[in-house]
Design a protein around this motif. Structure first.
Motif, PDB file in Angstrom:
ATOM      1  N   GLU A  85       0.837  -1.190   0.000  1.00  0.00           N
ATOM      2  CA  GLU A  85       0.000   0.000   0.000  1.00  0.00           C
ATOM      3  C   GLU A  85       0.876   1.245   0.000  1.00  0.00           C
ATOM      4  OE1 GLU A  85      -3.410   1.892   2.836  1.00  0.00           O
ATOM      5  OE2 GLU A  85      -3.289  -0.272   2.667  1.00  0.00           O
ATOM      6  N   THR A  86       0.713   2.066  -1.017  1.00  0.00           N
ATOM      7  CA  THR A  86       1.466   3.319  -1.049  1.00  0.00           C
ATOM      8  C   THR A  86       0.820   4.303  -0.069  1.00  0.00           C
ATOM      9  OG1 THR A  86       0.170   4.098  -2.914  1.00  0.00           O
ATOM     10  CG2 THR A  86       2.234   3.008  -3.412  1.00  0.00           C
ATOM     11  N   THR A  87       1.625   5.195   0.463  1.00  0.00           N
ATOM     12  CA  THR A  87       1.142   6.078   1.527  1.00  0.00           C
ATOM     13  C   THR A  87       1.390   7.537   1.199  1.00  0.00           C
ATOM     14  OG1 THR A  87       3.271   5.916   2.640  1.00  0.00           O
ATOM     15  CG2 THR A  87       1.579   4.369   3.334  1.00  0.00           C
ATOM     16  N   ALA A  88       0.710   8.394   1.950  1.00  0.00           N
ATOM     17  CA  ALA A  88       0.955   9.830   1.926  1.00  0.00           C
ATOM     18  C   ALA A  88       0.631  10.314   3.336  1.00  0.00           C
ATOM     19  CB  ALA A  88       0.086  10.522   0.896  1.00  0.00           C
ATOM     20  N   GLU A  89       1.659  10.509   4.165  1.00  0.00           N
ATOM     21  CA  GLU A  89       1.480  10.918   5.560  1.00  0.00           C
ATOM     22  C   GLU A  89       2.160  12.261   5.804  1.00  0.00           C
ATOM     23  OE1 GLU A  89       2.925   7.992   8.320  1.00  0.00           O
ATOM     24  OE2 GLU A  89       2.280   6.340   7.057  1.00  0.00           O
ATOM     25  N   GLU A  90       1.477  13.141   6.546  1.00  0.00           N
ATOM     26  CA  GLU A  90       2.044  14.441   6.862  1.00  0.00           C
ATOM     27  C   GLU A  90       2.531  14.447   8.313  1.00  0.00           C
ATOM     28  OE1 GLU A  90       0.885  19.150   6.989  1.00  0.00           O
ATOM     29  OE2 GLU A  90      -0.477  17.754   6.004  1.00  0.00           O
ATOM     30  N   LYS A  91       3.674  15.097   8.533  1.00  0.00           N
ATOM     31  CA  LYS A  91       4.239  15.236   9.887  1.00  0.00           C
ATOM     32  C   LYS A  91       5.161  16.449   9.893  1.00  0.00           C
ATOM     33  CE  LYS A  91       7.227  12.781  13.156  1.00  0.00           C
ATOM     34  NZ  LYS A  91       8.013  11.587  13.397  1.00  0.00           N
ATOM     35  N   ASN A  92       4.943  17.364  10.819  1.00  0.00           N
ATOM     36  CA  ASN A  92       5.794  18.547  10.985  1.00  0.00           C
ATOM     37  C   ASN A  92       5.979  19.340   9.691  1.00  0.00           C
ATOM     38  OD1 ASN A  92       6.141  17.746  13.646  1.00  0.00           O
ATOM     39  ND2 ASN A  92       8.044  16.670  13.209  1.00  0.00           N
ATOM     40  N   GLY A  93       4.925  19.467   8.918  1.00  0.00           N
ATOM     41  CA  GLY A  93       4.999  20.241   7.686  1.00  0.00           C
ATOM     42  C   GLY A  93       5.659  19.516   6.531  1.00  0.00           C
ATOM     43  N   LEU A  94       5.953  18.226   6.724  1.00  0.00           N
ATOM     44  CA  LEU A  94       6.551  17.426   5.661  1.00  0.00           C
ATOM     45  C   LEU A  94       5.569  16.340   5.239  1.00  0.00           C
ATOM     46  CD1 LEU A  94      10.140  16.900   7.116  1.00  0.00           C
ATOM     47  CD2 LEU A  94       9.436  18.533   5.368  1.00  0.00           C
ATOM     48  N   LEU A  95       5.552  16.036   3.970  1.00  0.00           N
ATOM     49  CA  LEU A  95       4.668  15.015   3.436  1.00  0.00           C
ATOM     50  C   LEU A  95       5.525  13.862   2.927  1.00  0.00           C
ATOM     51  CD1 LEU A  95       1.717  14.309   2.668  1.00  0.00           C
ATOM     52  CD2 LEU A  95       2.203  15.303   0.428  1.00  0.00           C
ATOM     53  N   THR A 131       9.512   9.616  -1.205  1.00  0.00           N
ATOM     54  CA  THR A 131       9.891  11.006  -1.393  1.00  0.00           C
ATOM     55  C   THR A 131       9.359  11.802  -0.212  1.00  0.00           C
ATOM     56  OG1 THR A 131       9.669  10.747  -3.775  1.00  0.00           O
ATOM     57  CG2 THR A 131       9.756  12.990  -2.952  1.00  0.00           C
ATOM     58  N   VAL A 132      10.166  12.713   0.310  1.00  0.00           N
ATOM     59  CA  VAL A 132       9.720  13.638   1.350  1.00  0.00           C
ATOM     60  C   VAL A 132       9.526  14.984   0.672  1.00  0.00           C
ATOM     61  CG1 VAL A 132      10.301  14.765   3.529  1.00  0.00           C
ATOM     62  CG2 VAL A 132      10.985  12.383   3.144  1.00  0.00           C
ATOM     63  N   ARG A 133       8.331  15.547   0.850  1.00  0.00           N
ATOM     64  CA  ARG A 133       7.980  16.811   0.204  1.00  0.00           C
ATOM     65  C   ARG A 133       7.573  17.850   1.244  1.00  0.00           C
ATOM     66  NH1 ARG A 133       6.972  15.875  -5.235  1.00  0.00           N
ATOM     67  NH2 ARG A 133       6.762  13.689  -5.787  1.00  0.00           N
ATOM     68  N   ASP A 134       7.629  19.103   0.861  1.00  0.00           N
ATOM     69  CA  ASP A 134       7.093  20.172   1.686  1.00  0.00           C
ATOM     70  C   ASP A 134       5.568  20.056   1.612  1.00  0.00           C
ATOM     71  OD1 ASP A 134       5.971  23.175   1.737  1.00  0.00           O
ATOM     72  OD2 ASP A 134       7.793  23.022   2.973  1.00  0.00           O
TER      73      ASP A 134
END
Length: 141
Positions: free
Chosen positions: A56-66, A83-86
């Motif tokens: 399962e691919t994910t997209a989790e946000e934490k401390n302003g990072l996705l 990948t870590v994104r803003d």
């Protein structure tokens, strides 16, 4: 009779010099055959394994990072990376250069440490990418 013995000696000497070359070529051909056979077996085994494996691919946000994970197919094998994104702009901050076989990977998620990404393997081992200033460093555990 003397001429015949010289011919036989010369013929034997030529073959004695060729024997190491013939043996070296035979060893190389056998090694190539083994490597090709192993790759064919691995491709078939990986294909059958990745068919049954769900990731399962994910997209989790934490401390302003996705944190986003995605799967890619290369040479018939399914790999996963992240990948870590803003979180606001969506601009990539870190693109992991490593890919992991989906059949061996259990999850990709944020780690317990402040800015870290945890990759958990199905065998219980894990890999952590920790942010150190502007760089991300890989640690195995």
């Amino acid at each position: 009779m003397n001429k015949k013995s010289k011919v036989v000696k010369t013929y034997g000497a030529v073959h004695k010099r060729r024997l190491p070359v013939i043996l070296a070529v035979a060893v190389i051909l056998v090694a190539a055959g083994i490597i090709i056979g192993m790759n064919i077996y691995d491709e078939y085994h990986t294909y059958r394994s990745s068919e049954a494996t769900e990731f399962e691919t994910t997209a989790e946000e934490k401390n302003g990072l996705l944190l986003t994970s995605e799967t890619k197919m290369l040479l018939g094998k399914v790999y996963a990376g992240f990948t870590v994104r803003d979180a606001e702009s969506g601009e990539p901050i870190y693109q992991c250069p490593d890919l992991y076989l989906v059949r061996d990977l259990a999850s990709i998620s944020w780690g317990a440490e402040e800015e870290s990404v945890l990759l958990t393997q199905k065998d219980g081992s894990s890999v952590i990418y920790v942010r150190a200033g502007d760089r991300w460093e890989k640690e195995s555990r």
